[in-house]
Write a protein that holds these residues in place. Structure first.
Motif, PDB file in Angstrom:
ATOM      1  N   GLY A  30     -56.993   1.187  27.336  1.00 23.42           N
ATOM      2  CA  GLY A  30     -56.265   0.398  26.444  1.00 23.42           C
ATOM      3  C   GLY A  30     -54.728   0.930  26.302  1.00 23.42           C
ATOM      4  O   GLY A  30     -53.975   0.003  26.374  1.00 23.42           O
ATOM      5  N   HIS A  31     -54.413   2.107  26.549  1.00 17.08           N
ATOM      6  CA  HIS A  31     -53.132   2.590  26.133  1.00 17.08           C
ATOM      7  C   HIS A  31     -52.209   2.050  27.063  1.00 17.08           C
ATOM      8  O   HIS A  31     -50.953   2.028  26.803  1.00 17.08           O
ATOM      9  CB  HIS A  31     -53.287   4.071  25.823  1.00 17.08           C
ATOM     10  N   HIS A  32     -52.698   2.246  28.583  1.00 19.25           N
ATOM     11  CA  HIS A  32     -51.825   1.873  29.486  1.00 19.25           C
ATOM     12  C   HIS A  32     -52.117   0.591  30.395  1.00 19.25           C
ATOM     13  O   HIS A  32     -51.527   0.097  30.929  1.00 19.25           O
ATOM     14  CB  HIS A  32     -51.767   3.112  30.646  1.00 19.25           C
ATOM     15  N   GLU A  33     -53.371   0.153  30.119  1.00 22.73           N
ATOM     16  CA  GLU A  33     -53.919  -1.047  31.113  1.00 22.73           C
ATOM     17  C   GLU A  33     -54.519  -1.808  30.120  1.00 22.73           C
ATOM     18  O   GLU A  33     -54.601  -1.714  28.620  1.00 22.73           O
ATOM     19  CB  GLU A  33     -55.024  -0.511  32.225  1.00 22.73           C
ATOM     20  N   GLY A  36     -58.535  -1.888  25.219  1.00 22.34           N
ATOM     21  CA  GLY A  36     -58.436  -1.364  24.056  1.00 22.34           C
ATOM     22  C   GLY A  36     -59.464  -1.694  23.052  1.00 22.34           C
ATOM     23  O   GLY A  36     -60.513  -1.855  23.271  1.00 22.34           O
ATOM     24  N   LEU A  94     -49.507   5.080   8.555  1.00 23.73           N
ATOM     25  CA  LEU A  94     -49.784   4.634   9.954  1.00 23.73           C
ATOM     26  C   LEU A  94     -48.645   4.748  11.053  1.00 23.73           C
ATOM     27  O   LEU A  94     -48.618   4.163  11.977  1.00 23.73           O
ATOM     28  CB  LEU A  94     -49.910   2.958   9.893  1.00 23.73           C
ATOM     29  N   GLN A  96     -47.841   6.814  14.378  1.00 20.43           N
ATOM     30  CA  GLN A  96     -48.504   7.166  15.141  1.00 20.43           C
ATOM     31  C   GLN A  96     -47.639   8.250  16.205  1.00 20.43           C
ATOM     32  O   GLN A  96     -46.561   8.018  16.092  1.00 20.43           O
ATOM     33  CB  GLN A  96     -48.926   6.189  16.390  1.00 20.43           C
ATOM     34  N   TYR A  98     -47.662  10.974  19.524  1.00 19.72           N
ATOM     35  CA  TYR A  98     -48.405  11.359  21.125  1.00 19.72           C
ATOM     36  C   TYR A  98     -47.674  12.776  21.636  1.00 19.72           C
ATOM     37  O   TYR A  98     -46.657  13.166  21.155  1.00 19.72           O
ATOM     38  CB  TYR A  98     -48.340  10.287  22.068  1.00 19.72           C
ATOM     39  N   TYR A 100     -48.049  15.378  25.371  1.00 19.48           N
ATOM     40  CA  TYR A 100     -48.879  15.707  26.593  1.00 19.48           C
ATOM     41  C   TYR A 100     -49.359  17.113  26.811  1.00 19.48           C
ATOM     42  O   TYR A 100     -48.525  18.181  26.312  1.00 19.48           O
ATOM     43  CB  TYR A 100     -47.902  15.530  27.860  1.00 19.48           C
ATOM     44  N   GLU A 110     -52.262  12.625  28.469  1.00 19.80           N
ATOM     45  CA  GLU A 110     -51.405  12.285  26.997  1.00 19.80           C
ATOM     46  C   GLU A 110     -52.553  12.103  26.196  1.00 19.80           C
ATOM     47  O   GLU A 110     -53.582  11.464  26.387  1.00 19.80           O
ATOM     48  CB  GLU A 110     -50.713  11.101  27.433  1.00 19.80           C
ATOM     49  N   ALA A 114     -52.975   7.114  18.345  1.00 17.95           N
ATOM     50  CA  ALA A 114     -53.167   5.752  18.465  1.00 17.95           C
ATOM     51  C   ALA A 114     -54.678   5.535  18.867  1.00 17.95           C
ATOM     52  O   ALA A 114     -55.397   4.539  18.554  1.00 17.95           O
ATOM     53  CB  ALA A 114     -52.206   5.116  19.233  1.00 17.95           C
ATOM     54  N   PHE A 117     -57.125   5.693  16.048  1.00 22.80           N
ATOM     55  CA  PHE A 117     -56.953   4.333  15.568  1.00 22.80           C
ATOM     56  C   PHE A 117     -57.818   3.422  16.089  1.00 22.80           C
ATOM     57  O   PHE A 117     -58.563   2.461  15.401  1.00 22.80           O
ATOM     58  CB  PHE A 117     -55.505   3.930  15.302  1.00 22.80           C
ATOM     59  N   ASP A 118     -57.699   3.264  17.317  1.00 22.10           N
ATOM     60  CA  ASP A 118     -58.308   2.384  18.268  1.00 22.10           C
ATOM     61  C   ASP A 118     -59.939   2.698  17.880  1.00 22.10           C
ATOM     62  O   ASP A 118     -60.697   1.797  18.086  1.00 22.10           O
ATOM     63  CB  ASP A 118     -57.645   2.439  19.642  1.00 22.10           C
TER      64      ASP A 118
END
Lengths: 140, 788
Positions: A30-33, A36, A94, A96, A98, A100, A110, A114, A117-118
């Motif tokens: 979901g994060h990149h494509e 989600g 809330l 978020q 990230y 690496y 990564e 988030a 949360f997802d």
């Protein structure tokens, strides 16, 4: 006399794994494509529904001994908790973040809050979806 | 804090103590403790007289809501002092009278005295307030206290009716008064009466509305025509209350208001004719109606109405600034009326108390049994009728002087219409004379018939007689020494009512008991002669009451109006609150079409710029046609199953639209959600009961068609206009950097969980609540538990 569902049940046994794997893929991608928490949760729900259709409710309950109302509540709790967590780091509710990291097997990966949360979203969707379907079909 | 504040608050403090005294000192009648309050106030007021008589005024202020300019300011001048003396003086006598009138054993005395003290405090607050908001507060407090007192015997239906009626009418007037006072403060930018008086408002566009609203307030409170109807019904109150509230004090609050605002509004033709005209009509109507009453208290109620009309009429005439005698007469009669009407009410209370009835058809021949009461009744009635040697004679002469002088004025159309005033006043005086005679003669003369009375008749105890005796003595004193009050009280009060005219120079208003063979004397003689003739022939002409009042009763109008309003309201409510959801939806949609569509048309906001639109591909056209076809199918189909499937088709085509418009997340979600929705529809469809199954087409109704077309067209037009009116660029370019900002290449997901995660959090909450809602609706069937 109970009709013979052997084909359906056999197909289900195979297909459920495909569906659930696809759901996990959708969730993680979901994060990149496209995908989600929401759509992932819905697909998990549909996989479980297929199980309920192919087998009876009691059998599935033995196989998946989960109260889905609690799943929904836990989902909402996780979503809110990730929001509250950002308060610990002196950020607004809330927020978020990230980063690496070099993980042993995956290599450079990564990791994002988030996703947590997802996860809450996905659990809430699964819990609610299955609760609704079970209560309605249980009443029928 | 000034001692005056303490004086004004003492009744409220005492009202707090009364229940304790009533409970813990049961041996002593609670009234004795209460009696201290008005006597103390009265003595304090007496002490103020010399200072006020010198033309000084007492001003003081404590902040209440300073940020809004509302302070509890008090202001003692001649006018306020007269009312203060009346309220405390008559109050003391009424409390003394009530000690003997109200039984210690049978009555809830603590309620009685608490209400009475609240009323007394509120009334003092009204007359001494300088701030109009504070005045209004006390004004409503008098209405509420009066309401409580009228319904003191709340077990009786008539008491409750009278209390409700008086509340409805006086609160109506009170709210009008509030509006008028606010208009005044808007015009002058102050809440202080003294500052309002100094401002010149004539010609201001709000001047007339403010005048009308304040007059409505004053007239309702003072029972002026046609708002007089509450007063006779208020006679259900205990007699001390009728004597105090409904003859001497509360009904004079309106008179106070008219007098207080005469410097503001007086000198205009509208004020002159409104006040004078209302007063004289009330005078005539009240005295005319009083004659037909059979109940002594009702007779006194109408008599009060008519006497109040007389005072109001005089204030109106005096406002012209040319007939200062009229203002003088008004103030003098104000005092006189309080003395003789208070006395008469107490006497009637005694008659009621000692004989068990107030009906003049049953009464008669009490002269020898109740000699003192009889004497007091004569003094009061003759004073009311305007006969010498009682103070009513003096004020009636002054009244005639006032109307005669007014009729000679050369302004306000008085040269043509002026003659009406003395004639009407004279006729009203004749009726006043007649009912005064009825009051005395029908009650006390004639034969004493033992069988008519339920209890043994005897003279009242001395304690009950003290108060009316005191008032009777005052009636005589005021006749023989009128100039003492005139110089000490009336002159400063006149300068308060007519400030511009009397600056410094006190005008001479010596009351002469005998002033020669003037027109007024002949008018009085005429009243006596014609009145006696009419009284003697009462039986021959009283039939006119049988015809007139039934048709000309405002009570009838009020009752019918109240019933009619209730009926109308319930009819209107029943008309539109049908309980059918379809109707309510219709209202909502019609409202939407009217407001949104109407503003679109009226503001001429519709725009259309086809140049800004993207090109349309063949895919989109085909899919659009499929959606339209499915929608038409859903609307026209006669089977539910087809409709459910049609809706499914629409949902899946929408998912394909999402694909075409490059929204993969939406397409995925839409596909799954649509599947679930169709499944749920099928489930509902499967569970629909056999009975009443509506397989035929949705009942086609033109109205529905028009409304739905309207909604569709309006929404379409609004959407096209909005699309053509993009005022600024989209902010979506910010989110295009999502990989740098949130480490996510999927913008949609980044927005959902990161940029605007708060919405998502609440949405899953909504989802969960919906799930639990479904679960509890199905698993907790409360109706089944009840059926067990």
């Amino acid at each position: 006399m109970k009709p013979n569902d052997v084909i359906l049940q056999t197909v289900t046994k195979v297909v459920t794994f495909i569906i659930l794997t696809f759901a996990v893929y959708l969730f993680l991608a979901g994060h990149h494509e496209p995908g989600g928490g929401f759509i992932g949760g819905l697909v998990i729900t549909s996989g479980l529904t297929l199980l309920y259709l192919a087998f009876d409710i009691e059998s599935v309950r033995q196989g998946v001994p989960v109260d889905f109302k609690i799943v929904a509540a836990v989902g909402v709790f996780i979503a809110v908790a990730t929001g509250m967590g950002s308060l610990l780091f002196d950020s607004p509710f809330l927020s978020q973040t990230y980063g690496y990291y070099n993980l042993p097997i995956f290599g450079e990966t990564e990791l994002a809050t988030a996703v947590l949360f997802d996860l809450g979203v996905a659990l809430a969707v699964v819990g609610t979806g299955v609760t609704i379907i079970l209560s309605i079909s249980g009443d029928a | 804090m000034h001692l005056l504040y303490f004086t004004l608050l003492v009744p409220f403090i005492m009202a707090l103590l009364v229940p304790l005294l009533y409970k813990y000192v049961p041996r002593i009648h609670t009234g004795w403790f209460v009696l201290v309050v008005p006597i103390g106030i009265f003595l304090y007021m007496i002490e103020l007289i010399p200072m006020i008589a010198k033309g000084k005024i007492l001003v003081s202020s404590v902040p209440w809501i300073p940020s809004l300019g509302i302070n509890y300011s008090v202001y003692v001048d001649g006018l306020a002092l007269i009312f203060g003396l009346l309220i405390s003086g008559i109050g003391a006598l009424v409390v003394l009278y009530s000690v003997y009138y109200m039984s210690k054993k049978r009555e809830a005395l603590h309620n009685f005295y608490v209400y009475l003290l609240i009323f007394m405090g509120a009334m003092l607050g009204v007359v001494f307030s300088d701030n109009i908001i504070v005045l209004y507060m006390f004004w409503e407090l008098t209405s509420i206290a009066s309401f409580l007192l009228i319904a003191y015997w709340y077990q009786r239906k008539q008491s409750r009716y009278g209390a409700q009626k008086s509340l409805v009418i006086t609160i109506f007037g009170g709210l009008a008064l509030l509006a008028g006072l606010i208009l005044l403060s808007v015009m002058t930018n102050t809440y202080s009466i003294r500052e309002i008086i100094t401002a010149d408002l004539r010609g201001h566009q709000l001047f007339l509305p403010a005048m009308l609203l304040i007059l409505i307030g004053a007239f309702t409170k003072s029972a002026q025509f046609p708002f007089h109807i509450w007063l006779p019904d208020a006679m259900e109150a205990p007699t001390p209350i009728s004597a105090y509230l409904h003859s001497a004090t509360m009904v004079k609050a309106g008179i106070y208001l008219v007098a207080r605002f005469t410097p503001v509004f007086g000198g205009t033709i509208e004020w002159f004719w409104l006040v004078t005209g209302t007063g004289i009509i009330t005078l005539l109507w009240g005295s005319f109606s009083a004659v037909k009453q059979n109940d002594l208290k009702a007779m006194l109620a109408f008599s009060t109405i008519s006497q109040l009309g007389l005072i109001i009429c005089l204030l109106g005439i005096g406002s012209s600034l040319y007939v200062t005698t009229a203002v003088f007469a008004a103030l003098f009669h104000l005092i006189n009326h309080s003395t003789f009407k208070g006395c008469l009410f107490m006497v009637v209370g005694i008659v009621d108390h000692e004989t068990g009835t107030r009906d003049i058809r049953k009464l008669g021949g009490l002269m020898s049994l109740m000699p003192i009461t009889f004497t007091l009744m004569i003094i009061g009635s003759f004073s009311m009728a305007g006969l010498p040697p009682f103070n009513g004679f003096l004020s009636k002469e002054l009244f005639f002087t006032g109307v005669l002088e007014a009729s000679k004025l050369n302004m306000y159309y008085l040269d043509t219409w002026g003659i009406v005033l003395p004639i009407l006043a004279w006729i009203a005086s004749i009726f006043t004379f007649i009912y005064s005679m009825i009051l005395v003669l029908k009650t006390f003369t004639g034969k004493y018939k033992l069988s008519k009375y339920e209890i043994k008749v005897h003279e009242a105890p001395l304690g009950m007689l003290i108060s009316p005796m005191f008032l009777a003595i005052l009636i005589l004193l005021f006749f023989f020494f009128p100039n003492t009050i005139a110089n000490n009280l009336l002159q400063p009060a006149m300068s308060a009512i007519l400030p511009g005219l009397l600056d410094g120079v006190g005008i001479e208003n010596n009351i002469k008991i005998w002033h020669g063979w003037t027109t007024e004397v002949f008018m009085t003689l005429g009243v006596v002669v014609v009145g006696m003739l009419l009284y003697a022939s009462l039986n021959k002409w009283s039939w006119i009451y049988e015809y007139l009042p039934a048709k000309m009763s405002f009570n009838y109008l009020y009752d019918r109006g109240l019933v009619g309003m209730e009926k109308l309201a319930s009819q209107i409510t029943k008309k539109y609150m049908t309980g059918i959801v379809r109707d309510y939806l219709l209202y909502i949609f019609i409202f939407f079409v009217l407001v949104v569509g109407g503003s679109l048309v009226l503001l001429n906001n519709f725009t259309y710029h086809p140049a800004d639109n993207g090109s349309v591909s063949a895919y989109e056209v085909v899919l659009m046609l499929v959606i339209i076809g499915a929608a038409v199918l859903v609307m026209l189909t006669k089977s539910r199953l087809t409709a459910v499937i049609g809706l499914g088709v629409i949902g899946f085509v929408v998912a394909i639209f999402f694909v075409i418009f490059r929204a993969p997340d939406l397409a995925l979600t839409q596909l799954v959600v649509e599947t679930v929705t169709v499944a749920l529809f099928m489930l509902c469809f499967y569970h629909l009961p056999e009975l009443g199954k509506e397989t035929e087409g949705a009942g086609f109704r033109t109205a529905n068609l028009i409304v739905s077309l309207g909604v569709g067209i309006v929404v379409t037009l609004v959407a096209i206009s909005a699309q053509s009116n993009a005022l600024f660029d989209s902010i979506s370019s910010f989110y295009e950097d999502s990989y740098q900002l949130a480490g996510a290449r999927n913008i949609v997901n980044a927005i959902l969980v990161d940029f605007r995660g708060f919405d998502t959090m609440l949405e899953i909450l909504v989802l969960t609540i919906a799930g639990f809602g479904v679960y509890s609706l199905i698993k907790l069937p409360l109706h089944r538990r009840n059926n067990r």
